[in-house]
Design a protein around this motif. Structure first.
Motif, PDB file in Angstrom:
ATOM      1  N   PHE A   1       2.426 -59.455  -4.337  1.00  0.00           N
ATOM      2  CA  PHE A   1       3.096 -60.096  -3.192  1.00  0.00           C
ATOM      3  C   PHE A   1       2.413 -59.727  -1.866  1.00  0.00           C
ATOM      4  O   PHE A   1       2.243 -60.569  -0.987  1.00  0.00           O
ATOM      5  CB  PHE A   1       4.569 -59.674  -3.170  1.00  0.00           C
ATOM      6  CG  PHE A   1       5.432 -60.517  -2.290  1.00  0.00           C
ATOM      7  CD1 PHE A   1       5.495 -61.885  -2.479  1.00  0.00           C
ATOM      8  CD2 PHE A   1       6.176 -59.966  -1.263  1.00  0.00           C
ATOM      9  CE1 PHE A   1       6.289 -62.681  -1.670  1.00  0.00           C
ATOM     10  CE2 PHE A   1       6.974 -60.754  -0.450  1.00  0.00           C
ATOM     11  CZ  PHE A   1       7.021 -62.114  -0.651  1.00  0.00           C
ATOM     12  N   VAL A   2       2.001 -58.455  -1.766  1.00  0.00           N
ATOM     13  CA  VAL A   2       1.343 -58.007  -0.528  1.00  0.00           C
ATOM     14  C   VAL A   2       0.028 -58.778  -0.339  1.00  0.00           C
ATOM     15  O   VAL A   2      -0.312 -59.192   0.780  1.00  0.00           O
ATOM     16  CB  VAL A   2       1.084 -56.490  -0.584  1.00  0.00           C
ATOM     17  CG1 VAL A   2       0.292 -56.032   0.638  1.00  0.00           C
ATOM     18  CG2 VAL A   2       2.395 -55.737  -0.672  1.00  0.00           C
TER      19      VAL A   2
ATOM     20  N   GLU B   1      -0.621 -61.705  -1.501  1.00  0.00           N
ATOM     21  CA  GLU B   1      -0.284 -63.087  -1.134  1.00  0.00           C
ATOM     22  C   GLU B   1       0.048 -63.177   0.354  1.00  0.00           C
ATOM     23  O   GLU B   1      -0.377 -64.104   1.036  1.00  0.00           O
ATOM     24  CB  GLU B   1       0.892 -63.585  -1.972  1.00  0.00           C
ATOM     25  CG  GLU B   1       1.278 -65.022  -1.619  1.00  0.00           C
ATOM     26  CD  GLU B   1       2.283 -65.623  -2.581  1.00  0.00           C
ATOM     27  OE1 GLU B   1       1.992 -65.697  -3.791  1.00  0.00           O
ATOM     28  OE2 GLU B   1       3.363 -66.023  -2.132  1.00  0.00           O
ATOM     29  N   LEU B   2       0.799 -62.187   0.833  1.00  0.00           N
ATOM     30  CA  LEU B   2       1.134 -62.180   2.261  1.00  0.00           C
ATOM     31  C   LEU B   2      -0.125 -62.098   3.116  1.00  0.00           C
ATOM     32  O   LEU B   2      -0.205 -62.663   4.198  1.00  0.00           O
ATOM     33  CB  LEU B   2       2.057 -61.009   2.599  1.00  0.00           C
ATOM     34  CG  LEU B   2       3.484 -61.062   2.058  1.00  0.00           C
ATOM     35  CD1 LEU B   2       4.253 -59.810   2.468  1.00  0.00           C
ATOM     36  CD2 LEU B   2       4.211 -62.298   2.557  1.00  0.00           C
ATOM     37  N   GLN B   3      -1.123 -61.391   2.594  1.00  0.00           N
ATOM     38  CA  GLN B   3      -2.368 -61.259   3.348  1.00  0.00           C
ATOM     39  C   GLN B   3      -3.235 -62.512   3.259  1.00  0.00           C
ATOM     40  O   GLN B   3      -4.270 -62.594   3.904  1.00  0.00           O
ATOM     41  CB  GLN B   3      -3.165 -60.064   2.831  1.00  0.00           C
ATOM     42  CG  GLN B   3      -2.534 -58.731   3.206  1.00  0.00           C
ATOM     43  CD  GLN B   3      -3.452 -57.558   2.936  1.00  0.00           C
ATOM     44  OE1 GLN B   3      -4.434 -57.680   2.208  1.00  0.00           O
ATOM     45  NE2 GLN B   3      -3.125 -56.417   3.501  1.00  0.00           N
TER      46      GLN B   3
ATOM     47  N   ARG C   1       2.065 -50.871  -4.512  1.00  0.00           N
ATOM     48  CA  ARG C   1       2.249 -51.938  -3.522  1.00  0.00           C
ATOM     49  C   ARG C   1       1.686 -51.514  -2.156  1.00  0.00           C
ATOM     50  O   ARG C   1       1.092 -52.311  -1.442  1.00  0.00           O
ATOM     51  CB  ARG C   1       3.740 -52.265  -3.394  1.00  0.00           C
ATOM     52  CG  ARG C   1       4.042 -53.348  -2.385  1.00  0.00           C
ATOM     53  CD  ARG C   1       5.517 -53.693  -2.341  1.00  0.00           C
ATOM     54  NE  ARG C   1       6.327 -52.580  -1.835  1.00  0.00           N
ATOM     55  CZ  ARG C   1       7.656 -52.614  -1.736  1.00  0.00           C
ATOM     56  NH1 ARG C   1       8.320 -53.676  -2.139  1.00  0.00           N
ATOM     57  NH2 ARG C   1       8.322 -51.586  -1.263  1.00  0.00           N
TER      58      ARG C   1
END
Lengths: 238, 413
Positions: free
Chosen positions: A110-111, A113-115, A157
Motif C-alpha cells: 500500500f505504501v 502504491e501511495l508513492q 511497511r
C-alpha cells in the motif's frame, strides 16, 4: 555520520484544553544524525510523543524551528508535509495500526502504491517481508497474526520504501521480551544494512540497551543526551 | 494499476460491518425504489395526459391565427391554411395535420334548442387524430364531399330529441355579423361514454363550414407529431418551417389549464422525490460518518503514512459509490414489484372521478399506467450514485480533517 537529518531548535509546543494550557515542549533543542539508533526516553508527559510527532511532520511547533532533511517544517503546507512523510519517513506505532482488511503483503504494498510506484511493487513488498521472515504470512490479515508478527509487518511497511528516517512510538510496548528483542535486532540490522536512521520514543529498557544514543526528556526539555559506543551497546543488550 | 489497493480497501471496508452496510444499501434501495416508482408513475400519467389531449382532437400543437392566443376568437382564419397544411404535412416528424374551422351555432329541432361550438373538419384526417369520432353509436362519420350533413354527440341528440336522418335547423353568425340559417341532416351520432363530451360534438365538413359562415379556409391546423416526447422542440421546428406566417402553439398554450396541471403535478412529484432523496442522503451520510468515526485511527495512520487529501476523499467516495451501485440494484429490485403491476394493469381512477373523466374538453382514460422501460436502469444508478456521492461528501471531509496526532494518541486508542 555527522550529517543532521533533523534539527530541532528552541521548540515549544502548547496544547490547549479549554482554559488550561499544557506546555508539552519548553524550548527543546535536539539534532538527530544520519545512522542514529536513538531512544528518546523520559517519564509520561515529558514530551516524547509530541517530539516524535513534530519530527514526523504530523504536527507543527508552537514556536521554534524543526528542520527535517533541511526542510523547515513550519514553512511547508499540509500537502508538502504529507509528501515528505510519504517519501522520506517510516512510522511504526505501538498498536501496530495495520489496515485490518488488507493482508500483510497488501499492507506493505500500500505504501508503494501511495508513492505511485507502479512496477515491481509485489516483488519489492514480498522481498521486504521475506527479509523480516514474514514470507509465509504474506497473505494473512492482521487478525490472523500474533502481536509480534503484526509489529514486524508494521516495520516492513515502514521500511519498504527505504525511508531515510524511521520513527517508532513505543514499538515494543505490546510485545513480550522475546519478540521485543527480535524486533530490535531486526531494526538494528536494517540500520546497518540500509543506513537508515531510527528514532524511538520508549520506556522500554531493552530499547535503551539497543540504542546507540539515548536522549532523556524531562518537562519538555532535554535532560541528558548520552551517546554509547559499540561495545556498550552489545554489552547492555545482553 | 494505480490505486488498485485503494479500491480494494474501500470495497473490503464495506464487509467490516455487514449489518450496517446492508441497512445502508436497503435505505438507498428504498429511496431509489420510491423515486423510480414516482418517476414511472409521473411519466405514465404525463404521457396519458398528452395522449388524451391529442386524441380528444387537440393534437400536440396547433397552427393558429396570429391573434388567436390572445382573443380565442373562433371566427379567426389562418393567412394561408393550404400552404401551412402542405408545409406541416411535408415534415417527417408530423404524423397528422388536420385543418379545423370553428363557429358558435344554435341547433334547433321542433321546440328544442341548444348552443354548440360547430367544428368544420376534413373527415379523412379527423378519423385519424380524434378517437371521439371513431365511437359512433348510430350512422356514419362525415365523408369528403358531404353536403348538408352533420355528426353530433348523443347528449345533443337527447337534448334536441332527434334521431339519425332528422334535419336540424342551424343558426349561426356569419361573416360581417350576418345571421345565416341552414338545414343539416344528422348522418351520425357519436357516443364517447362521456355526457360532457357528447354534449359538445357537432362536426360538419370544412367546405360546409365555409358555405355556412362565409369565412373561407381553416381557422387552425391541429398537429400530431410522431414523437410525443419531443413536442416543444418539434413545435419550434415547425414554426421555423412556416417562416412566421402563423404561430405554432403547443398544447400547453392551447389548453393552458392542462399545461398548468401537468406542471404542478411534476413540481409536486419532484418535491416529493427531493424529500425522499434528502432523507436517503441523510441516512447514508449518518451511517458513513459513524463508520468514519470508528475508523478514525485508521485514517490517522493513512495520513501519517503520507496519504494525500485527494486519496482520502477518493477512498470514502469509492465506498459510497460501491454502496450506490448496490443500492441501485436494490432499488430496482424493490421498485419492480410495484412498477410492473402499475405499468401492466394500471390504476383505475374511474370511481374516484365519478365515472366521467373530462376536463376542458379532454376525455381522459380513467386508468393510468406507469411508464416502465429500460430507462429505469440508468435512472436507478443515477439516483443512487448521486445520493451516495452527496452523502459521502461530509464524511469524506471529516476523514480528511482527522488530526493524526490526537487520533493516534493512546488516550483515544
Amino acid at each position: 555520520m555527522n550529517t543532521n537529518l533533523v534539527d530541532v531548535r528552541n521548540v515549544t509546543k502548547d496544547f490547549h484544553n479549554g482554559k488550561i494550557t499544557v506546555n508539552a515542549l519548553r524550548g527543546l533543542d535536539l539534532a538527530i544524525h544520519e545512522g542514529d539508533f536513538l531512544a528518546i526516553v523520559g517519564p509520561s508527559g515529558s514530551g516524547k510523543t509530541t517530539l516524535l510527532n513534530l519530527i514526523g511532520a504530523l504536527d507543527i511547533a508552537t514556536s521554534g524551528d524543526v528542520h527535517l532533511f533541511g526542510h523547515d517544517l513550519t514553512a511547508l503546507s499540509r500537502r508538502e508535509r504529507a509528501e515528505l512523510r510519504l517519501t522520506s519517513l517510516g512510522f511504526v506505532f505501538q498498536a501496530y495500526n495495520l489496515i485490518p482488511v488488507l493482508t500483510a503483503l497488501e499492507n506493505v504494498k500500500f505504501v508503494l502504491e501511495l508513492q505511485g510506484i507502479d512496477g515491481g511493487r509485489h516483488e519489492r513488498a514480498m522481498s521486504t517481508l521475506e527479509d523480516l521472515s514474514l514470507g509465509e504470512l504474506a497473505n494473512r490479515r492482521p487478525n490472523e497474526m500474533s502481536g509480534g508478527q503484526q509489529q514486524r509487518v508494521a516495520v516492513a511497511r515502514a521500511i519498504v520504501s527505504r525511508p531515510r528516517l524511521v520513527l517508532a512510538d513505543e514499538p515494543t510496548a505490546n510485545l513480550d521480551s522475546e519478540n521485543s528483542e527480535a524486533l530490535l535486532r531486526m531494526m538494528r540490522e536494517l540500520r546497518d544494512r540500509h543506513g537508515m536512521t531510527f528514532v524511538f520514543s520508549t520506556h522500554d529498557p531493552l530499547v535503551m540497551a539497543h540504542a546507540t544514543r539515548v536522549v532523556t526528556l524531562l518537562d519538555g526539555r532535554v535532560a541528558s543526551d548520552e551517546v554509547k559506543n559499540a561495545g556498550e551497546e552489545v554489552g547492555s543488550a545482553n | 494499476m494505480r490505486d488498485l489497493l485503494l479500491a480494494k480497501l474501500a470495497l473490503r471496508t464495506l464487509g467490516r460491518n455487514p449489518r450496517r452496510t446492508l441497512l445502508s444499501i436497503v435505505g438507498i434501495g428504498v429511496g431509489c425504489g420510491i423515486v423510480l416508482y414516482m418517476v414511472a408513475f409521473t411519466r405514465g400519467s404525463s404521457e396519458m395526459r398528452i395522449r388524451a389531449i391529442s386524441e380528444s382532437g387537440f393534437g400536440h400543437a396547433r397552427i393558429a391565427p396570429a391573434t388567436w392566443e390572445k382573443t380565442r376568437d373562433s371566427d379567426l382564419r389562418l393567412v394561408d391554411w393550404k400552404r401551412d397544411l402542405d408545409i406541416a404535412g411535408s415534415m417527417a416528424e408530423v404524423e397528422f395535420a388536420a385543418p379545423h374551422s370553428r363557429t358558435t351555432a344554435l341547433l334547433a329541432f321542433g321546440t328544442c334548442v341548444t348552443g354548440v361550438e360547430m367544428v368544420g373538419v376534413d373527415p379523412n384526417v379527423e378519423r385519424n387524430i380524434s378517437r371521439l369520432v371513431r365511437v359512433l353509436s348510430e350512422g356514419r362519420y362525415l365523408e369528403r364531399g358531404d353536403e348538408g350533413a352533420v355528426v353530433i354527440g348523443t347528449a345533443i341528440a337527447d337534448r334536441l330529441e332527434v334521431e339519425l336522418d332528422d334535419d336540424l335547423f342551424i343558426t349561426i353568425a356569419g361573416a360581417g355579423g350576418e345571421m345565416k340559417y341552414a338545414m343539416l341532416r344528422i348522418v351520425g351520432i357519436v357516443s364517447t361514454g362521456s355526457r360532457t363530451i357528447d354534449g359538445t360534438i357537432c362536426h360538419v365538413t370544412l367546405a360546409e363550414m365555409e358555405h355556412l359562415t362565409g369565412y373561407l379556409g381553416a381557422g387552425e391546423i391541429t398537429i400530431v407529431f410522431r414523437d410525443p416526447s419531443n413536442i416543444d422542440a418539434l413545435t419550434v421546428r415547425l414554426q421555423e418551417r412556416l417562416e412566421g406566417t402563423d404561430p405554432v402553439l403547443s398544447w400547453k398554450v392551447v389548453i393552458p389549464s392542462q399545461g398548468g396541471d401537468m406542471g404542478s403535478d411534476t413540481v409536486f412529484m419532484n418535491l416529493l422525490m427531493g424529500v425522499v432523496i434528502v432523507v436517503a442522503v441523510l441516512g447514508v451520510a449518518s451511517a458513513q460518518l459513524t463508520a468514519i468515526l470508528e475508523r478514525k485511527r485508521e485514517f490517522a495512520v493513512l495520513i501519517a503514512l503520507g496519504m494525500g487529501g485527494g486519496r482520502i476523499v477518493r477512498l470514502v467516495l469509492i465506498e459510497a459509490l460501491a454502496m450506490g451501485v448496490l443500492g441501485a440494484v436494490a432499488g430496482l429490485a424493490m421498485g419492480f414489484p410495484f412498477i410492473y403491476p402499475a405499468a401492466t394493469s394500471g390504476y383505475n381512477f374511474a370511481e374516484m372521478m365519478g365515472g366521467d373523466f373530462v376536463t376542458e374538453g379532454v376525455l381522459f382514460d380513467p386508468i393510468i399506467y406507469a411508464d416502465m422501460g429500460m430507462w429505469l436502469i440508468p435512472l436507478a444508478f443515477a439516483v443512487a450514485l448521486f445520493s451516495t456521492l452527496v452523502a459521502g461528501l461530509y464524511p469524506a471531509w471529516y476523514a480528511l480533517r482527522t488530526n493524526p496526532t490526537s487520533a493516534l494518541s493512546l488516550r483515544e486508542a
